[in-house]
Design an enzyme around this catalytic site. Structure first.
Site, PDB file in Angstrom:
ATOM      1  N   HIS A 132       0.798  -1.372   0.069  1.00  0.00           N
ATOM      2  CA  HIS A 132       0.058  -0.057  -0.019  1.00  0.00           C
ATOM      3  C   HIS A 132       0.914   1.125   0.191  1.00  0.00           C
ATOM      4  O   HIS A 132       1.982   1.348   0.429  1.00  0.00           O
ATOM      5  CB  HIS A 132      -0.800  -0.046   1.172  1.00  0.00           C
ATOM      6  CG  HIS A 132      -2.201   0.926   1.204  1.00  0.00           C
ATOM      7  ND1 HIS A 132      -1.945   2.120   1.337  1.00  0.00           N
ATOM      8  CD2 HIS A 132      -3.265   0.830   0.741  1.00  0.00           C
ATOM      9  CE1 HIS A 132      -3.294   2.762   1.352  1.00  0.00           C
ATOM     10  NE2 HIS A 132      -4.133   1.910   0.691  1.00  0.00           N
ATOM     11  N   ASP A 179      -8.002  -5.170  -0.187  1.00  0.00           N
ATOM     12  CA  ASP A 179      -8.588  -5.916  -0.987  1.00  0.00           C
ATOM     13  C   ASP A 179      -8.076  -7.398  -0.896  1.00  0.00           C
ATOM     14  O   ASP A 179      -8.624  -8.330  -2.004  1.00  0.00           O
ATOM     15  CB  ASP A 179      -7.951  -5.705  -2.236  1.00  0.00           C
ATOM     16  CG  ASP A 179      -8.532  -3.984  -2.411  1.00  0.00           C
ATOM     17  OD1 ASP A 179      -9.569  -3.764  -2.270  1.00  0.00           O
ATOM     18  OD2 ASP A 179      -7.804  -3.244  -3.208  1.00  0.00           O
TER      19      ASP A 179
END
Ligand code: CMC
Length: 431
Positions: A308, A366
């Site tokens: 991320h 996700d």
């Protein structure tokens, strides 16, 4: 914001300039460069906004190093465990958790706006059946400004409020209609005796021939997905909404702009890619092959759902998603238990691998959400629309915050020009 009393000194060509350092309530301080151009003639250069705070905000706080996400100061884990989506909507919009009577009033206002103008149904018929639901939702959300003229005056706080309630109430109906249209089934009207999330699931899966039985465990899992995606401070789609709104565009147009931005694969599309990767891996004995590919600098393959830009620690949303995935697959036999097993084993192996450890690559939101959405019965094309549904309240809260800000100005980034300098126009026959 407050002046920290400290300054940042810049020396350019022997001249010294001093800029104030401002502090928020937490997080990195900022160097206030608003007067930089006027005093020095220089711009700053920061494509991707990696070091630029574009606004001040009191809605959502992320500490990527600590793996922390808070809405209005409340940790996401506590909200996911104890709250429900409409209560979180109230929190994001108004700043505090509601009292019982405030919550009742808010839920009743949202519930009474769930239907869309009957003529909007005709809109859907103009799309091809195989249109991506995100294309439909972007168009229909933007078209709301053509149907609800009485709530597009952004200078009227009452109209801003009505537009906000309308969008939060109607977005599940619109997303469900986009889904129904894509599978060739009749639209299903909202039912106001159901809670927000159960109503959404019913509008997606009920058919005239067969009722969709309410399942508390599945509604709860869906509701958590809504909560976990509700806001994420100044990400690409939220910044898009703010930029569109800074010109005075109406709220429906601004949220449609946010939906369009979310559609991109670097933003809202990774959950779909992650589920597809887990299905491709297929069996746990193939995990090492995929880990090897992810580590190979000559292979563009990346472990989807890992890493991320902001979180350099566990994405706190991934932890909640993992629990939810366990709960949902214990209730629904989607045939995906082996997929969840692969996800867990992949996570375990990656977190022990020096490559992922040294780069601080952890599972993100996700990694598990696709497994849950699939188990709830959604095709992958619906994953991003569900993200858009959840994020609508975050976009609206940020838009409202911006409009109410007295020092609000139109967003107008500058540039470093590298094109040709002035040249003379040549007639066609001389080129
Ligand atoms: N698999 C393998 N290697 C990776 C991965 C990954 N998923 N992510 C980053 N790396 C490596 C990358 O190759 C680089 O290695 P090196 O230093 O040897 O060149 C290093 O880690 C740093 O990567 P980066 O691209 O500079 O990091 P970034 O902050 O620009 O990228 C990211 C963040 C999310 C785009 C990236 O981690 C990625 O592509 N992840 C997979 C896609 C994904 O899951 N996206 C969803 C993000 S969460 C959604 C949301 O919050 O809205």
């Amino acid at each position: 914001m407050k002046d920290s009393g400290r300054t940042a000194e810049i020396s350019i060509g022997g001249e010294n300039y001093s800029f104030p350092i401002l502090s928020g309530t937490t997080g990195p301080d900022v160097i206030d460069v608003r007067k930089l151009y006027a005093s020095t003639g220089f711009f700053t250069f920061d494509p991707g906004f990696t070091s630029t705070a574009s606004c001040e905000s009191s809605i959502t706080y992320i500490d990527g190093e600590a793996g922390m996400l808070q809405y209005r100061g409340y940790p996401i884990e506590e909200l996911a465990e104890h709250s429900h989506f409409l209560e979180v909507c109230f929190l994001l919009l108004y700043g505090d958790l509601p009292s019982a009577s405030q919550l009742e009033d808010f839920m009743s206002r949202v519930t009474n706006h769930t239907m869309v103008h009957e003529q909007m149904r005709n809109f859907f018929n103009g799309f091809r059946r195989d249109a991506h639901p995100m294309a439909i939702i972007t168009g229909v959300m933007g078209a709301m400004s053509a149907f609800y003229h009485d709530s597009i005056d952004i200078n009227d706080p009452v109209q801003r409020e009505i537009a906000s309630i309308r969008m939060i109430a109607k977005v599940p109906t619109i997303v469900a209609m986009a889904y129904k249209y894509s599978v060739g089934q009749p639209f299903c009207y909202p039912r106001n005796d159901l809670d927000y999330t159960s109503n959404f699931l019913r509008m997606c899966f009920e058919v005239p021939a067969e009722a969709y039985p309410e399942n508390k465990a599945l509604s709860r899992a869906m509701d958590r997905i809504f909560i976990l995606h509700a806001d994420h401070e100044q990400n690409a789609s939220t910044s898009t909404v703010r930029l569109a709104g800074s010109s005075g565009a109406n709220p429906f147009a601004c949220i449609a702009a946010g939906i369009a931005c979310l559609w991109g694969p670097s933003h809202g599309g990774a959950n779909q890619a992650c589920l597809e990767m887990l299905l491709e891996i297929g069996t746990t004995d193939r995990i090492s092959e995929f880990i090897k590919r992810a580590k190979d600098p000559d292979d563009p393959f990346r472990l989807m759902g890992f890493g991320h830009r902001v979180y350099k620690n566990f994405d706190p949303r991934a932890k909640v998603m993992k629990e939810s995935a366990d709960e949902v697959l214990s209730v629904v036999d989607s045939g995906r238990k082996p997929t969840l097993q692969i996800a867990k084993e992949l996570e375990r192996i990656a977190l022990e691998d020096e490559y992922f450890v040294s780069r601080r690559l952890y599972p993100n939101v996700d990694f598990y959400s696709g497994v849950i959405l699939d188990a709830l019965g959604f095709p992958t094309a619906m994953f991003t629309p569900i993200f858009a549904l959840s994020r609508t309240v975050g976009w609206i809260s940020q838009w409202k915050e911006m409009i109410a800000e007295p020092m609000q100005k139109i967003g107008r980034p500058r540039q470093l020009f590298v094109g040709p300098v002035e040249r003379r126009y040549l007639p066609l026959h001389q080129r």
